[in-house]
Design a protein around this motif. Structure first.
Motif, PDB file in Angstrom:
ATOM      1  N   CYS A  45       6.073  38.219  16.641  1.00  0.00           N
ATOM      2  CA  CYS A  45       7.154  38.414  17.606  1.00  0.00           C
ATOM      3  C   CYS A  45       7.851  39.766  17.418  1.00  0.00           C
ATOM      4  CB  CYS A  45       8.200  37.314  17.467  1.00  0.00           C
ATOM      5  SG  CYS A  45       7.617  35.678  17.920  1.00  0.00           S
ATOM      6  N   PRO A  46       8.208  40.412  18.515  1.00  0.00           N
ATOM      7  CA  PRO A  46       9.153  41.518  18.423  1.00  0.00           C
ATOM      8  C   PRO A  46      10.554  40.936  18.266  1.00  0.00           C
ATOM      9  CG  PRO A  46       8.615  41.102  20.705  1.00  0.00           C
ATOM     10  CD  PRO A  46       7.785  40.141  19.889  1.00  0.00           C
ATOM     11  N   GLU A  47      11.556  41.765  18.295  1.00  0.00           N
ATOM     12  CA  GLU A  47      12.922  41.249  18.232  1.00  0.00           C
ATOM     13  C   GLU A  47      13.231  40.524  19.541  1.00  0.00           C
ATOM     14  OE1 GLU A  47      17.471  42.835  17.346  1.00  0.00           O
ATOM     15  OE2 GLU A  47      15.731  44.124  16.980  1.00  0.00           O
ATOM     16  N   LEU A  48      13.636  39.269  19.448  1.00  0.00           N
ATOM     17  CA  LEU A  48      13.855  38.437  20.629  1.00  0.00           C
ATOM     18  C   LEU A  48      15.320  38.033  20.746  1.00  0.00           C
ATOM     19  CD1 LEU A  48      10.797  36.012  20.273  1.00  0.00           C
ATOM     20  CD2 LEU A  48      10.950  38.014  21.749  1.00  0.00           C
ATOM     21  N   THR A  49      15.792  37.943  21.979  1.00  0.00           N
ATOM     22  CA  THR A  49      17.149  37.449  22.222  1.00  0.00           C
ATOM     23  C   THR A  49      17.132  35.926  22.247  1.00  0.00           C
ATOM     24  OG1 THR A  49      16.870  37.403  24.632  1.00  0.00           O
ATOM     25  CG2 THR A  49      17.621  39.481  23.641  1.00  0.00           C
ATOM     26  N   LYS A  50      18.302  35.326  22.211  1.00  0.00           N
ATOM     27  CA  LYS A  50      18.394  33.869  22.314  1.00  0.00           C
ATOM     28  C   LYS A  50      17.814  33.385  23.634  1.00  0.00           C
ATOM     29  CE  LYS A  50      22.426  33.136  19.324  1.00  0.00           C
ATOM     30  NZ  LYS A  50      23.826  32.614  19.257  1.00  0.00           N
ATOM     31  N   GLU A  51      18.015  34.161  24.692  1.00  0.00           N
ATOM     32  CA  GLU A  51      17.480  33.789  26.001  1.00  0.00           C
ATOM     33  C   GLU A  51      15.952  33.828  25.993  1.00  0.00           C
ATOM     34  OE1 GLU A  51      19.894  35.973  25.460  1.00  0.00           O
ATOM     35  OE2 GLU A  51      21.588  34.799  26.224  1.00  0.00           O
ATOM     36  N   ASP A  52      15.377  34.858  25.344  1.00  0.00           N
ATOM     37  CA  ASP A  52      13.915  34.949  25.232  1.00  0.00           C
ATOM     38  C   ASP A  52      13.352  33.716  24.525  1.00  0.00           C
ATOM     39  OD1 ASP A  52      13.902  37.480  26.398  1.00  0.00           O
ATOM     40  OD2 ASP A  52      14.060  38.501  24.467  1.00  0.00           O
ATOM     41  N   LYS A  53      13.967  33.366  23.397  1.00  0.00           N
ATOM     42  CA  LYS A  53      13.490  32.225  22.614  1.00  0.00           C
ATOM     43  C   LYS A  53      13.639  30.918  23.397  1.00  0.00           C
ATOM     44  CE  LYS A  53      14.586  34.309  18.128  1.00  0.00           C
ATOM     45  NZ  LYS A  53      15.406  34.202  16.901  1.00  0.00           N
ATOM     46  N   SER A  54      14.748  30.780  24.079  1.00  0.00           N
ATOM     47  CA  SER A  54      14.989  29.548  24.848  1.00  0.00           C
ATOM     48  C   SER A  54      13.943  29.368  25.926  1.00  0.00           C
ATOM     49  CB  SER A  54      16.387  29.583  25.473  1.00  0.00           C
ATOM     50  OG  SER A  54      17.386  29.584  24.489  1.00  0.00           O
ATOM     51  N   GLN A  55      13.544  30.451  26.581  1.00  0.00           N
ATOM     52  CA  GLN A  55      12.534  30.361  27.632  1.00  0.00           C
ATOM     53  C   GLN A  55      11.177  29.991  27.059  1.00  0.00           C
ATOM     54  OE1 GLN A  55      12.987  30.408  30.874  1.00  0.00           O
ATOM     55  NE2 GLN A  55      10.793  30.064  31.224  1.00  0.00           N
ATOM     56  N   ILE A  56      10.826  30.599  25.925  1.00  0.00           N
ATOM     57  CA  ILE A  56       9.546  30.280  25.276  1.00  0.00           C
ATOM     58  C   ILE A  56       9.521  28.827  24.823  1.00  0.00           C
ATOM     59  CG2 ILE A  56       8.102  30.767  23.253  1.00  0.00           C
ATOM     60  CD1 ILE A  56       9.025  33.701  23.490  1.00  0.00           C
ATOM     61  N   ILE A  57      10.610  28.375  24.206  1.00  0.00           N
ATOM     62  CA  ILE A  57      10.701  26.982  23.748  1.00  0.00           C
ATOM     63  C   ILE A  57      10.561  26.021  24.928  1.00  0.00           C
ATOM     64  CG2 ILE A  57      12.289  25.269  22.769  1.00  0.00           C
ATOM     65  CD1 ILE A  57      13.368  27.531  20.972  1.00  0.00           C
ATOM     66  N   LYS A  58      11.203  26.351  26.035  1.00  0.00           N
ATOM     67  CA  LYS A  58      11.128  25.511  27.230  1.00  0.00           C
ATOM     68  C   LYS A  58       9.691  25.386  27.725  1.00  0.00           C
ATOM     69  CE  LYS A  58      12.792  25.249  32.029  1.00  0.00           C
ATOM     70  NZ  LYS A  58      13.622  25.928  33.062  1.00  0.00           N
ATOM     71  N   GLU A  59       8.960  26.502  27.749  1.00  0.00           N
ATOM     72  CA  GLU A  59       7.572  26.482  28.226  1.00  0.00           C
ATOM     73  C   GLU A  59       6.667  25.718  27.254  1.00  0.00           C
ATOM     74  OE1 GLU A  59       6.306  27.535  31.066  1.00  0.00           O
ATOM     75  OE2 GLU A  59       8.249  28.197  31.792  1.00  0.00           O
ATOM     76  N   ILE A  60       6.856  25.922  25.958  1.00  0.00           N
ATOM     77  CA  ILE A  60       6.027  25.231  24.966  1.00  0.00           C
ATOM     78  C   ILE A  60       6.260  23.728  25.024  1.00  0.00           C
ATOM     79  CG2 ILE A  60       5.670  24.882  22.478  1.00  0.00           C
ATOM     80  CD1 ILE A  60       6.076  27.877  22.096  1.00  0.00           C
ATOM     81  N   HIS A  61       7.502  23.313  25.209  1.00  0.00           N
ATOM     82  CA  HIS A  61       7.827  21.882  25.246  1.00  0.00           C
ATOM     83  C   HIS A  61       7.250  21.169  26.468  1.00  0.00           C
ATOM     84  CE1 HIS A  61      11.391  21.852  22.184  1.00  0.00           C
ATOM     85  NE2 HIS A  61      10.221  21.608  21.620  1.00  0.00           N
ATOM     86  N   ARG A  62       6.722  21.904  27.416  1.00  0.00           N
ATOM     87  CA  ARG A  62       6.019  21.273  28.543  1.00  0.00           C
ATOM     88  C   ARG A  62       4.721  20.619  28.073  1.00  0.00           C
ATOM     89  NH1 ARG A  62       4.820  25.665  32.777  1.00  0.00           N
ATOM     90  NH2 ARG A  62       3.798  23.872  33.755  1.00  0.00           N
ATOM     91  N   TYR A  63       4.216  21.069  26.923  1.00  0.00           N
ATOM     92  CA  TYR A  63       2.906  20.596  26.460  1.00  0.00           C
ATOM     93  C   TYR A  63       2.963  19.855  25.128  1.00  0.00           C
ATOM     94  CZ  TYR A  63       1.457  23.852  30.071  1.00  0.00           C
ATOM     95  OH  TYR A  63       1.316  24.498  31.279  1.00  0.00           O
ATOM     96  N   THR A  64       4.054  19.978  24.390  1.00  0.00           N
ATOM     97  CA  THR A  64       4.146  19.302  23.093  1.00  0.00           C
ATOM     98  C   THR A  64       4.862  17.968  23.231  1.00  0.00           C
ATOM     99  OG1 THR A  64       6.272  20.345  22.569  1.00  0.00           O
ATOM    100  CG2 THR A  64       4.270  21.525  21.900  1.00  0.00           C
ATOM    101  N   GLN A  65       4.948  17.259  22.128  1.00  0.00           N
ATOM    102  CA  GLN A  65       5.775  16.062  22.088  1.00  0.00           C
ATOM    103  C   GLN A  65       7.246  16.476  22.190  1.00  0.00           C
ATOM    104  OE1 GLN A  65       4.620  13.087  22.209  1.00  0.00           O
ATOM    105  NE2 GLN A  65       2.484  13.342  21.627  1.00  0.00           N
ATOM    106  N   PRO A  66       8.116  15.589  22.707  1.00  0.00           N
ATOM    107  CA  PRO A  66       9.541  15.926  22.796  1.00  0.00           C
ATOM    108  C   PRO A  66      10.107  16.269  21.415  1.00  0.00           C
ATOM    109  CG  PRO A  66       9.062  13.938  24.049  1.00  0.00           C
ATOM    110  CD  PRO A  66       7.823  14.252  23.273  1.00  0.00           C
ATOM    111  N   ASN A  67      10.971  17.264  21.387  1.00  0.00           N
ATOM    112  CA  ASN A  67      11.686  17.672  20.176  1.00  0.00           C
ATOM    113  C   ASN A  67      10.791  18.257  19.080  1.00  0.00           C
ATOM    114  OD1 ASN A  67      14.161  16.712  21.299  1.00  0.00           O
ATOM    115  ND2 ASN A  67      13.588  14.627  20.698  1.00  0.00           N
TER     116      ASN A  67
END
Length: 342
Positions: free
Chosen positions: A188-210
């Motif tokens: 990862c490069p340096e990421l903002t909280k917004e960047d991380k939140s968007q990535i987490i949101k997309e990943i959670h579409r395919y993983t188990q909840p939480n």
């Protein structure tokens, strides 16, 4: 061209989905070791940083537990179960296991076996005191069931933006991420909280909840010379790159941030280097330093020794994983202690 390959990706995806279904429903046998196992794998073909993350886990866990490493030993010319030793070569055990043995072999045994269930059983018999086995790249090796499944995804090619082979680089459907107990976004490069939140949101579409999501980056040290008496390669130096890795562009991009690049001899992943190539690099680099990766160094150095190579040109570039917070360490230690120290 990607869409021309779509029917083939559809067929490949169907085959892998049927295979996963057979394991999920118990049609195919699954082996679970009596030793606690942590798998470090990915959904894509190579280049997500598995080996540096295994090194990170060794450093994190080895002071608390008896740790061993089990790898397929990709690229080796042998078969079956084997243990790395001082006389091992990349042809015998593979370049990545040899790299790991070079760093930890005196403290952490490194084993190879293409059939991981067989490998686990051999370790159980030979060293029953082992408490944790780190599995290298076994996310698609469904014949075993790890206690903890860590899924790595490269920030530069996040799995949720990719397609199944051959249209993309996915080894199986994105739904395979449901098997992950945690996901690590690597490089990862340096990421903002917004960047991380968007990535987490997309990943959670395919993983188990939480499912916990972590972010790591590479921390580069000064390159180390072939001859111990030579100074380290200073930043801003002009150099020639040599690599045989899955993502040579990542290596080149990182190097361009620190050095002036004369050129890059980029080979295929797990490339078997030759004496002729070493001589060629020495010539085309025009006496500039030649910089390679740790993974490639374990195969290039023996060639330099064999050739009695005297030019002080060759360097390798150590890299370590660094996480943005202590959350990953706490997650791993909590999970492991709950299972092992009960």
């Amino acid at each position: 061209m990607k869409w021309v390959l779509w029917p083939f990706s559809l067929l490949y995806g169907l085959i892998t989905s049927l295979r996963n279904y057979a394991y999920d429903k118990g049609v195919k046998k699954v082996y679970r070791s009596s030793i606690y196992t942590i798998n470090i794998g990915n959904l894509t073909v190579g280049g997500t940083g598995k080996t540096p993350h295994i090194e990170y886990l060794v450093r994190l866990l080895n002071s608390h537990f008896q740790v061993a490493i089990l790898s397929r030993g990709y690229g080796r010319k042998t078969k079956g179960f084997g243990q790395a030793s001082n006389s091992s070569t990349a042809n015998e055990i593979g370049d990545e296991p040899l790299q790991l043995y070079g760093k930890f072999g005196d403290k952490v045994p490194v084993y190879v076996c293409e059939k991981r269930a067989q490998g686990l059983q051999e370790i159980e018999l030979r060293t029953p005191d082992t408490q944790i086995i780190l599995l290298d790249d076994a996310f698609q090796h469904r014949a075993i069931l790890p206690n903890l499944n860590l899924l790595l995804t490269d920030y530069g090619r996040l799995f949720y933006n990719d397609h199944i082979l051959p249209m993309g680089l996915l080894r199986e459907s994105k739904q395979g991420a449901k098997r992950a107990n945690a996901v690590i976004v690597t490089k990862c490069p340096e990421l903002t909280k917004e960047d991380k939140s968007q990535i987490i949101k997309e990943i959670h579409r395919y993983t188990q909840p939480n499912t916990p999501i972590f972010f790591s980056t590479f921390d580069y040290a000064l390159p180390i010379p072939y001859f111990d008496s030579n100074p380290h390669l200073e930043y801003n130096s002009t150099c020639w790159l040599v690599s045989g890795i899955a993502q040579p562009r990542t290596f080149e991009q990182a190097a361009s941030d620190f050095f002036t690049l004369k050129g890059h001899s980029a080979m295929g992943d797990h490339h078997a280097f030759t004496e002729e190539e070493v001589r060629k690099w020495a010539k085309i680099s025009e006496d500039n330093p030649i910089l390679t990766t740790e993974k490639d160094w374990v195969k290039i150095k023996p060639i330099l020794v064999k050739l009695s190579f005297m030019k002080p040109q060759f360097y390798y570039w150590p890299v370590q994983v660094k996480f943005d917070t202590n959350d990953f360490d706490n997650f791993i230690l909590t999970e492991v202690k709950q299972r092992i120290l009960v």
